[in-house]
Design a protein around this motif. Structure first.
Motif, PDB file in Angstrom:
ATOM      1  N   GLN A 146       0.815  -1.201   0.000  1.00 20.56           N
ATOM      2  CA  GLN A 146       0.000   0.000   0.000  1.00 20.56           C
ATOM      3  C   GLN A 146       0.858   1.265   0.000  1.00 20.56           C
ATOM      4  O   GLN A 146       0.551   2.223  -0.705  1.00 20.56           O
TER       5      GLN A 146
ATOM      6  N   GLU B  58      -7.470   1.443  -1.516  1.00 16.27           N
ATOM      7  CA  GLU B  58      -8.720   1.692  -2.234  1.00 16.27           C
ATOM      8  C   GLU B  58      -9.067   3.180  -2.236  1.00 16.27           C
ATOM      9  O   GLU B  58      -9.456   3.738  -3.264  1.00 16.27           O
TER      10      GLU B  58
ATOM     11  N   CYS C 208      -6.805   5.028  -4.664  1.00 20.57           N
ATOM     12  CA  CYS C 208      -7.224   4.833  -6.050  1.00 20.57           C
ATOM     13  C   CYS C 208      -8.459   5.665  -6.369  1.00 20.57           C
ATOM     14  O   CYS C 208      -8.576   6.203  -7.479  1.00 20.57           O
ATOM     15  N   GLU C 209      -9.369   5.798  -5.411  1.00 23.68           N
ATOM     16  CA  GLU C 209     -10.542   6.652  -5.612  1.00 23.68           C
ATOM     17  C   GLU C 209     -10.108   8.097  -5.864  1.00 23.68           C
ATOM     18  O   GLU C 209     -10.626   8.764  -6.758  1.00 23.68           O
TER      19      GLU C 209
ATOM     20  N   GLN D 136      -6.507  -5.529  -5.459  1.00 27.86           N
ATOM     21  CA  GLN D 136      -7.959  -5.366  -5.404  1.00 27.86           C
ATOM     22  C   GLN D 136      -8.345  -3.907  -5.634  1.00 27.86           C
ATOM     23  O   GLN D 136      -9.288  -3.612  -6.358  1.00 27.86           O
ATOM     24  N   ALA D 137      -7.614  -2.992  -5.022  1.00 28.91           N
ATOM     25  CA  ALA D 137      -7.908  -1.564  -5.197  1.00 28.91           C
ATOM     26  C   ALA D 137      -7.727  -1.151  -6.660  1.00 28.91           C
ATOM     27  O   ALA D 137      -8.558  -0.431  -7.215  1.00 28.91           O
TER      28      ALA D 137
ATOM     29  N   LYS E  73     -10.593  -2.801  -8.703  1.00 23.16           N
ATOM     30  CA  LYS E  73     -11.939  -2.292  -8.426  1.00 23.16           C
ATOM     31  C   LYS E  73     -12.094  -0.800  -8.715  1.00 23.16           C
ATOM     32  O   LYS E  73     -13.194  -0.349  -9.016  1.00 23.16           O
ATOM     33  N   GLN E  74     -11.020  -0.035  -8.580  1.00 24.05           N
ATOM     34  CA  GLN E  74     -11.122   1.421  -8.704  1.00 24.05           C
ATOM     35  C   GLN E  74     -10.444   1.947  -9.978  1.00 24.05           C
ATOM     36  O   GLN E  74     -11.088   2.593 -10.793  1.00 24.05           O
TER      37      GLN E  74
END
Length: 87
Positions: free
Chosen positions: A9, A30, A33-34, A68-69, A72-73
């Motif tokens: 991270q 996450e 990334c947003e 995953q981040a 997904k993002q």
């Protein structure tokens, strides 16, 4: 911390900040990334695509939370941006 064979991270946040993105301290992968995909423009989209490509094609292991981040993002936002701006 980045090791030769591990992307965590902190590495993700560091790369995003190095691109000049404003990521709050203590953000999760996450959340980072947003923030990275807010206000996407062509230059930022290209930088993010290159970063993801470099991560995914390197021999380093990407920790599950980071992968995953990204999945997904970042990737959906980049795909949507490309679709909307190449039409």
């Amino acid at each position: 911390m980045m090791h030769a064979d591990l992307i965590d991270q902190e590495d993700l946040l560091g790369q995003l900040k190095a691109m000049g993105m404003q990521i709050p301290g203590g953000a999760t992968a996450e959340q980072a990334c947003e923030y990275a995909v807010r206000g996407l423009d062509t230059a930022r989209a290209n930088e993010l695509r290159k970063m993801v490509k470099d991560m995914y094609t390197s021999s380093a292991t990407i920790l599950p939370a980071v992968r995953q981040a990204i999945d997904k993002q970042l990737l959906p936002a980049l795909a949507e941006y490309q679709q909307n701006h190449n039409a």
